[in-house]
Design an enzyme around this catalytic site. Structure first.
Site, PDB file in Angstrom:
ATOM      1  N   CYS A  85      -1.528   2.198   2.305  1.00  0.00           N
ATOM      2  CA  CYS A  85      -0.262   2.748   1.795  1.00  0.00           C
ATOM      3  C   CYS A  85      -0.021   4.166   2.288  1.00  0.00           C
ATOM      4  O   CYS A  85       1.040   4.744   2.018  1.00  0.00           O
ATOM      5  CB  CYS A  85      -0.240   2.695   0.279  1.00  0.00           C
ATOM      6  N   HIS A 334       8.468   1.059  -3.461  1.00  0.00           N
ATOM      7  CA  HIS A 334       7.250   1.339  -2.693  1.00  0.00           C
ATOM      8  C   HIS A 334       7.086   0.353  -1.538  1.00  0.00           C
ATOM      9  O   HIS A 334       6.210  -0.516  -1.552  1.00  0.00           O
ATOM     10  CB  HIS A 334       6.046   1.286  -3.647  1.00  0.00           C
TER      11      HIS A 334
END
Lengths: 386, 386
Positions: A85, A334
Site C-alpha cells: 500500500c 483507498h
C-alpha cells in the site's frame, strides 16, 4: 542535493467506477497534473508509477509504459514501483531522489489501483499478498485480522478503548463528507461507529478503509525551475523510506512499527524539523488503529496516547494536530497503489489553500505517512509552502 | 556523477526446482553476492528487487522487504521494480543512478522469479500480462505469437530465413552446454532446431526460451570504495532505460524497437563508446528473432543483417561479436524477473576471466540488453574491466 518542488497535482475522485479501467483512471490523474503544471507530456523526463496489484486486479502487468505512452510520453524511463500500500509513496521517494540528485529536472509520479472489478473476497485475498504468504495467509490471516491483533494488543498495553478507535472513524467521516472527491461522504455518529457489524474483533465495519478505484499524480521538478510551471509550487522538504519484517510475528512489539519511526526520523532530519513543528498530516488509516499507532510512531503524541488524543479531539480539523482532513483512507477511499501520491495531493491542496470547506487554519507544513502491509514498508514525506 | 562498480555477483542455477520457493532462491543469490563482495547485510544501504509476477506465480506480493529482511537487512529502503522481463535491469538502472548520485555508497540489486510451480498454460497467461490486455491478450495473442509476427515480418522485409533463427538456437545451446548453471545443457544440431514441433509459426520449440526458477544478485558501490570489497571490481560504464508502446500494433515498424535503440544510444553516450567497441554481449533472446533484432537495434550489424550474421557464425564464441556466451535465455533459462541481473552477472564473470570453458578471448568491454514485453521497456548496461 538540489531542492525539489511539486508543481502539479491531479486526482480522480475515489469510488467504484464500473465504466473506468485502470489506465483511464491513471490518464485522468496524469492529465490533470500536467494541466496543473501548465505543461505537457514532452516536458516529462521519467515516469514513476506506484501500483500494488494491477496484474491481479485487472490482468494487465507492465503498467508503467502502458500508461506513460498513453499520456503521450515517449522513450523515457518508465517504471512501476511496488511496495504494497506504500507503492506510490515509494515511487515518489525514488523520483524525489532522482530530481534532487540532478538526474532529471522534471518527472511525473503517479499511483493507481482498480479494485472494484473483483468480488470482495478476491480483493481481500489479493490484498493479503502484502502479508506473509507462509506464516500469515496460509493460516487464514487477512489484513483486518492482523490489524485486529494490533488493536487488541494496543488496548491491553495502553488502555486504548473501542470508542477511541470509533472516534477516528467519526472524525475521518466528518472530514470526508466535505471532500467532493471522497468515496463515502457520510457523517456518522460515535454510536453508529461503535455498533457496526464486526469484521475482526475489535475492529468493525467503520474501523476498516474502503475498496476503491482511483488514481493520483504529481509533477516534480527542480526547485529553481518551479516558477516555470506553477505560481504555487510546494517544497518537498524531506522524504524517507524504510522497511521491516513483513510477518507480524517477527516483530518484537506489534504496537509500534520500526519502519515508520525510521522513515519519520529520516524525513525530519532531511527537513530540519521536529514532530512538534508539523501542523497537519495525512496518515495511513487503513484501519482506525493504524492512525493511532502512526500518531505515536511519528512522535505526534507519546507512546500509548494516540487513542486518547484522538478521542479528545486533538486530530480534528480544529484540533491541535489535524489528521486526515481529506477524510483519510477510511472515508476518502483507498485505491492502494494510488494512496501515497493521493496523500501528497491532499497536502498540496492544503498548502495552496485550495481545500475548500476542509481548509485548515495552520497550513504551511504538512506530513504524509504511507504504510505498506502491517508495517513492512513506510514512506514519510514532509511538504512546505514556498 | 560518481563512478560506480560491481563488487559482488551471485546467481542460483536456473531450472525447475520444486523444493525451492521464491524467497530461498533470492536468498541464495543474495548471500552469494554478499560473500563475493566479502561483506554482510549491514553494509547494504538500499535493496533493489526486480520481479515481474511473483504475486501471480506464488501469491506473495510486497516482495522486497520479504526478501531483504530475510537476508538480514534492517530498516533500509527496500523496493520492488516491475518492468516485465526487464524488471531487474530496471532495478539495476535505478540502483546505479542512486549510487552514482552519491545517495548511497553500497546497495544490492537482486532479481528473482519462481515460475515452474504453475502449469505451462497459466505461465503463458501470466507472461501475457506484459502485453496489452485489451488489444492483444483479449484476442488470443501470447508472446510466442507476437514474436512470430515480428519474425514473419523480418523474413518478409529482409530475407531472414528459418535457418537463421535456428542458428541462434544452435549457438546458444552450444554455449549453454558449457555453463554449469544453465537449465538445458544440451547441444542441438541445425536439423533438430529446424524440425522441432511448431509453437507459433515460424517459431518452433527451439526458438523459444525456457520457463525457469532462479535468482541473481549484485552488490554495487561507489568506485572509489570498490577495493574494500573486491580485488576484481567491474566498472559500470553506461546504463540507460527507455520505453515504448506496449501494444505491438501501435509501433510503426515491428522489426525494430525504438526503446532498444534509445537505451543503447544512452548507454553508449554515457560510456563514451560505440557499438563497434563492444567486445561481447548478453542479449535478451526470449525468442531467437529477439536476438537478431537486438543485434540490429544495438548497431552490432546493419539493419536486416542480424539473421545472416548469426548464420555465418559471427555471434559464436570464436566469432567477431560473441553473443550469449552464457547460453542466453534460450539455454541458460529465463526466470523473467532475474534475467536482467543474471545477464550482468554473466558479463562480470567474463570480465573477471572466470567463465571457465565459455571464457572469451576478448573480454574487457561487455554489454547487457534486457527487454520487457515486445519492446516496451529496454535497459542497456555497459560494463568494463577495472
Amino acid at each position: 542535493m538540489r531542492k525539489v518542488a511539486v508543481v502539479g497535482a491531479g486526482k480522480t475522485p475515489f469510488g467504484a467506477f464500473a465504466d473506468k479501467d485502470l489506465r483511464s483512471l491513471a490518464m485522468t490523474a496524469g492529465t490533470k497534473a500536467l494541466e496543473n503544471a501548465r505543461t505537457g507530456p514532452d516536458a516529462i523526463e521519467a515516469f514513476y508509477l506506484g501500483n500494488f496489484a494491477g496484474p491481479q486486479f485487472t490482468s494487465q502487468n507492465h503498467l508503467a509504459p502502458w500508461i506513460s505512452t498513453a499520456l503521450g510520453m515517449k522513450g523515457i524511463p518508465s517504471t512501476r514501483f511496488e511496495a504494497a500500500c506504500a507503492s506510490s509513496g515509494s515511487a515518489f521517494f525514488h523520483a524525489f531522489q532522482a530530481v534532487s540528485a540532478g538526474i532529471y529536472d522534471v518527472v511525473m509520479v503517479a499511483g493507481v489501483e482498480k479494485m472494484t472489478s473483483q468480488p470482495t473476497a478476491r480483493v481481500t485475498e489479493i490484498l493479503a499478498g502484502a502479508g506473509d504468504s507462509q506464516t500469515e495467509v496460509l493460516v487464514g490471516s487477512t489484513f483486518p485480522s492482523l490489524f485486529a491483533m494490533i488493536a487488541r494488543r494496543h488496548m491491553h498495553d495502553f488502555g486504548t478503548k473501542r470508542e477511541h478507535l470509533s472516534a477516528v472513524a467519526v472524525k475521518n467521516h466528518e472530514n470526508g463528507a466535505l471532500n467532493p472527491d471522497a468515496q463515502m461522504r457520510k457523517v456518522i455518529t460515535l454510536e453508529q461507529a461503535m455498533n457496526a457489524r464486526p469484521i475482526a474483533e475489535p475492529l468493525n465495519l467503520y474501523d476498516c478503509s474502503l475498496i476503491s478505484d482511483g488514481a493520483a499524480a504529481v509533477v516534480l521538478c527542480a526547485a529553481d525551475r518551479a516558477r516555470e510551471f506553477s505560481d504555487k509550487p510546494v517544497k518537498v522538504l524531506g522524504v524517507a523510506q524504510a522497511s521491516d519484517f513483513v510477518a507480524l510475528d517477527l516483530k518484537e512489539d506489534i504496537t509500534t512499527f520500526p519502519a515508520v519511526r525510521a522513515a519519520a526520523q529520516g524525513a525530519y532530519r532531511m527537513a530540519g524539523v521536529a514532530a512538534a513543528d508539523i501542523e497537519f498530516a495525512e496518515l495511513h488509516d487503513c484501519f482506525t488503529i493504524a492512525e493511532i499507532v502512526a500518531m505515536e510512531d511519528l512522535g505526534f503524541v507519546e507512546r500509548g496516547r494516540g487513542g486518547f488524543f484522538s478521542f479528545e479531539g486533538g486530530t480534528r480539523r480544529g484540533g491541535e494536530k489535524p489528521v486526515n482532513a481529506s477524510g483519510g483512507l477510511k472515508s476518502k477511499g483507498h485505491p492502494v497503489g494510488a494512496t501515497g501520491v493521493a496523500q501528497i495531493c491532499d497536502i498540496v491542496q492544503q498548502l495552496r489553500c485550495e481545500a475548500g470547506e476542509r481548509q485548515l487554519k495552520r497550513h504551511s507544513l504538512g506530513l504524509a505517512q504511507n504504510l505498506g502491509g502491517s508495517g513492512a514498508t513506510c514512506v514519510v514525506t514532509i511538504l512546505g509552502r514556498d
